[in-house]
Design an enzyme around this catalytic site. Structure first.
Site, PDB file in Angstrom:
ATOM      1  N   ASP A   8       0.822  -1.273   0.138  1.00 51.51           N
ATOM      2  CA  ASP A   8       0.124  -0.049  -0.052  1.00 51.51           C
ATOM      3  C   ASP A   8       0.960   1.045   0.123  1.00 51.51           C
ATOM      4  O   ASP A   8       2.154   1.138   0.368  1.00 51.51           O
ATOM      5  CB  ASP A   8      -1.004  -0.104   1.389  1.00 51.51           C
ATOM      6  CG  ASP A   8      -1.718   1.321   1.201  1.00 51.51           C
ATOM      7  OD1 ASP A   8      -2.201   1.597   0.314  1.00 51.51           O
ATOM      8  OD2 ASP A   8      -1.736   1.702   2.540  1.00 51.51           O
ATOM      9  N   ASP A  24       0.136   5.176   1.018  1.00 50.67           N
ATOM     10  CA  ASP A  24      -0.091   6.093   1.991  1.00 50.67           C
ATOM     11  C   ASP A  24      -0.409   5.359   3.524  1.00 50.67           C
ATOM     12  O   ASP A  24      -1.123   4.413   3.469  1.00 50.67           O
ATOM     13  CB  ASP A  24      -1.341   6.944   1.807  1.00 50.67           C
ATOM     14  CG  ASP A  24      -1.553   7.781   0.526  1.00 50.67           C
ATOM     15  OD1 ASP A  24      -0.371   8.104   0.263  1.00 50.67           O
ATOM     16  OD2 ASP A  24      -2.722   8.009  -0.117  1.00 50.67           O
TER      17      ASP A  24
END
Length: 188
Positions: free
Chosen positions: A12, A14
């Site tokens: 991922d 952020d």
């Protein structure tokens, strides 16, 4: 040499690679990477892992920034990782909002399917999905990925809830995951 799914790590963005914000990361100036995450990506890359990113970017659908701005952030990410001696094979992102009924917004597996297709893999079984939220891990588990939760970003809050983490390895940050994986592979 063909890529084996066990050598793929999907991250991922952020909260894992860069600081997250509840107000969204809307510009290159607001995009602040964790220095240890850039180093971790480079170390994993040097250890023979292929790294890809799967990131929900609903700020595009919400009108907070455009795809050109997102591309500038990703260009900077590629530059930083390359300067550290690593490489990111592919970045898949979902530009849709939560009510757009798309197939790519995590926890749905569309972004991971894009990565699988782009890298020419027949399966993601045994790959790693590293995230800071349950939706990241759920998207990975649908595709047969092993799960790692990092405590950066929303990770501590996700860990505190404790729901859906039965299969997840938990680490302080991406660097700790890299240390563990590289050491585990060297020992095994």
């Amino acid at each position: 040499m063909s890529l084996h799914p066990e050598r793929l790590i999907i991250l991922d963005r952020d909260g894992v690679i860069n600081h997250d914000s509840d107000a969204y990361i809307k510009s290159l100036a607001e995009w602040t990477p964790y220095p240890s995450a850039i180093t971790a990506i480079a170390r994993l890359s040097q250890a023979g892992y292929t790294l890809a990113i799967a990131t929900n970017q609903s700020g595009i659908a919400r009108g907070y920034y455009d795809e050109e701005t997102l591309e500038a952030m990703h260009t900077r990410l590629h530059e930083l990782v390359h300067s550290a001696g690593g490489e990111i094979a592919y970045i898949a992102y979902c530009p849709h909002g939560p009510n757009d009924s798309c197939h790519c917004r995590k926890p749905l597996p569309g972004l991971l399917e894009q990565i699988q297709a782009h890298l020419g893999l027949t399966t993601l079984e045994g790959s790693w999905m590293v995230g800071d939220s349950l939706r990241d891990l759920q998207a990975g588990e649908i595709m047969g990925c092993r799960s790692a939760l990092v405590r950066t970003g929303k990770g501590e809050k996700t860990e505190t809830k404790g729901v859906g983490l039965e299969k997840a390895q938990i680490f302080d940050d991406l660097n700790a995951f890299a240390d563990w994986l590289i050491h585990a592979h060297a020992a095994g």
